[in-house]
Design a protein around this motif. Structure first.
Motif, short mmCIF file in Angstrom:
data_model
loop_
_atom_site.label_atom_id
_atom_site.label_comp_id
_atom_site.label_asym_id
_atom_site.label_seq_id
_atom_site.Cartn_x
_atom_site.Cartn_y
_atom_site.Cartn_z
N THR A 176 70.44 67.62 -17.71
CA THR A 176 69.96 68.70 -16.87
C THR A 176 70.42 68.47 -15.43
OG1 THR A 176 67.89 67.55 -16.35
CG2 THR A 176 67.91 68.95 -18.32
N GLN A 205 66.13 73.39 -16.63
CA GLN A 205 66.50 74.42 -17.60
C GLN A 205 67.53 73.87 -18.59
OE1 GLN A 205 69.27 77.53 -15.98
NE2 GLN A 205 68.72 76.57 -14.03
N PRO A 206 67.52 74.40 -19.81
CA PRO A 206 68.53 73.95 -20.79
C PRO A 206 69.93 74.20 -20.27
CG PRO A 206 66.80 75.25 -21.85
CD PRO A 206 66.59 75.39 -20.37
N HIS A 367 52.18 69.34 -20.34
CA HIS A 367 53.34 68.76 -20.99
C HIS A 367 53.21 68.73 -22.51
CE1 HIS A 367 54.50 67.55 -16.94
NE2 HIS A 367 55.67 67.21 -17.41
N TRP A 369 52.69 71.40 -24.10
CA TRP A 369 53.34 72.66 -24.47
C TRP A 369 54.85 72.40 -24.56
CZ3 TRP A 369 54.51 76.94 -20.41
CH2 TRP A 369 55.12 78.03 -21.05
N PRO A 370 55.44 72.59 -25.73
CA PRO A 370 56.87 72.25 -25.90
C PRO A 370 57.80 72.99 -24.94
CG PRO A 370 55.82 72.64 -28.03
CD PRO A 370 54.83 73.06 -26.99
N ASP A 371 57.42 74.20 -24.53
CA ASP A 371 58.29 74.99 -23.66
C ASP A 371 57.90 74.89 -22.19
OD1 ASP A 371 59.82 75.94 -25.81
OD2 ASP A 371 58.38 77.53 -26.22
N PHE A 372 57.12 73.89 -21.84
CA PHE A 372 56.77 73.71 -20.42
C PHE A 372 58.05 73.52 -19.63
CE2 PHE A 372 55.30 71.00 -16.81
CZ PHE A 372 54.49 71.95 -16.22
N PRO A 373 58.23 74.29 -18.54
CA PRO A 373 59.56 74.37 -17.91
C PRO A 373 59.94 73.21 -17.01
CG PRO A 373 58.01 75.80 -16.77
CD PRO A 373 57.28 75.25 -17.96
N ARG A 375 59.98 69.00 -16.05
CA ARG A 375 59.82 67.61 -16.49
C ARG A 375 59.40 66.76 -15.28
NH1 ARG A 375 58.64 67.78 -21.26
NH2 ARG A 375 58.04 69.86 -20.55
#
Length: 399
Positions: A176, A205-206, A367, A369-373, A375
């Motif tokens: 990232t 973001q991915p 954290h 939540w898998p889609d937490f934006p 890190r």
């Protein structure tokens, strides 16, 4: 006499031939190369640099066009930089002078000669010569999405009819923005930590290969493995200078455990009033508590300012504000009130501490939540022990 006239004509033509160069040379005589310069020691050099070289193989003229020129002395530079308004421009230098400069700094210089058609080479030259005009050279720089490397990437992609975009957007990125930043800035620990604290969800973001080509080294690696119409994009490579500097690590440092350990160490003196009533314990608590409250409050003001007052979108919406808020400055009077035994505790300080502790716990739970934006676990792990200890000390009841 005939041979003498031919010799005289040739001698007259030699100056004009010597003046022929990249501007008017036939496209078949041109050579387009990607120049990559390794990371330097100064913080603004840590991301590396690159350029597009246009060379006339007949006259030998070679110009490296780059998009990384800025001026510290321009009016309002510092204020505009802080606001996220970074005025950069492109420029051109002879390849020889560029190579000599980066070699003198101990940075490596790689050249990748690109296997372009005459039409593609002419397209690159035409655009670069248009772009370097004073009225076209300036642009607003962004570290991640519009920098000296993304501009070079886009020039090549346009000449190749969008082939790079189509290929690289389908390839996953290696890291990232946050990880690449931490990796490259790791030789300056305090600056790396400050940048990591200030980066928001945008930095996590991915990534795909197209986006990750914001770094010169990543663009170099991608170009090396790319094929266009079944043929390698790079015809050959040259190492023009080797680095004498320590290269950055291959992976970003894991900040979770060092920051957790630092948080626990700081939490020990913050918990002393909850464990003992000795005056020396209260003195240590006041020093440690003031230090943490000032840090948390100023960090909160800094992040809030980046979000609301600047165009640094990579810092917007920072969830670290759950753990580091400007309100932390309000607990300082309550901390100092504990210097004397028996003084009533500040109700405001206890409430702010309780809310901050709860917000930090919520940040940790998010954290799950898998889609937490974002890190930002390392900074939550640092703050949580400190807020827990402050909560125990400031919210305790006297006998």
């Amino acid at each position: 006499m005939r041979h003498a006239l031919l010799l005289l004509l040739a001698l007259c033509l030699m100056p004009s031939l010597a003046r022929a160069g990249i501007v008017d040379a036939p496209a078949s005589n041109l050579e387009i190369s990607l120049m990559t310069y390794g990371p330097g020691d100064i913080y603004w050099e840590r991301f590396g640099h690159d350029a597009l070289e246009v060379k006339d193989t007949v006259s030998g003229e070679a110009i490296a066009f780059n998009y990384g020129v800025f001026d510290f002395d321009q009016d309002g530079f510092i204020l505009n930089f802080a606001r996220g308004i970074m005025a950069y421009r492109m420029d051109g230098e002879t390849t020889a002078s560029d190579v000599a400069f980066y070699k003198s700094e101990g940075r490596y210089v790689h050249r990748q000669v690109l296997a372009l058609t005459d039409e593609q080479k002419a397209s690159v030259r035409q655009f670069l010569l248009w772009n370097i005009r004073p009225e076209n050279a300036g642009y607003n720089y962004d570290y991640y999405v519009d920098n000296c490397t993304t501009r070079v990437r886009d020039v090549l992609d346009a000449a190749l009819g969008g082939a790079l975009d189509r290929q690289w957007r389908s390839q996953p990125g290696r890291m990232t923005y946050r990880e690449q930043t931490a990796r490259l800035m790791s030789n300056q620990a305090w600056l790396m930590l400050a940048m990591d604290l200030g980066l928001g969800p945008f930095a996590d973001q991915p990534m795909n290969a197209w986006r990750e080509a914001f770094l010169p080294m990543e663009l170099e690696a991608l170009v090396r493995t790319t094929q266009i119409d079944g043929k390698p994009l790079v015809s050959h490579e040259d190492d023009l200078a080797d680095t004498t500097l320590v290269p950055p690590p291959e992976k970003a440092p894991d900040l979770r455990w060092p920051l957790l350990a630092a948080g626990i160490v700081l939490a020990i003196p913050l918990a002393l009033p909850a464990l003992t009533r000795r005056r020396v314990a209260r003195g240590i608590f006041v020093a440690a508590g003031t230090l943490f409250a000032v840090f948390a409050g100023l960090a909160g003001l800094f992040m809030l300012g980046l979000w609301t007052l600047t165009l640094h979108r990579s810092a917007w919406g920072n969830f670290n504000l759950l753990a580091y808020q400007p309100f932390a400055l309000l607990i300082i009077p309550g901390i100092w009130r504990l210097r004397r035994a028996g003084r009533p505790l500040s109700r405001l300080a206890s409430r702010v501490t309780g809310i901050s502790f709860a917000a930090c716990v919520i940040g940790l739970l998010l954290h799950l939540w898998p889609d937490f934006p974002q890190r930002n676990m390392p900074w939550l792990l640092f703050a949580l022990p400190c807020w827990a200890a402050l909560f125990a000390s400031l919210c305790r009841r006297h006998d």
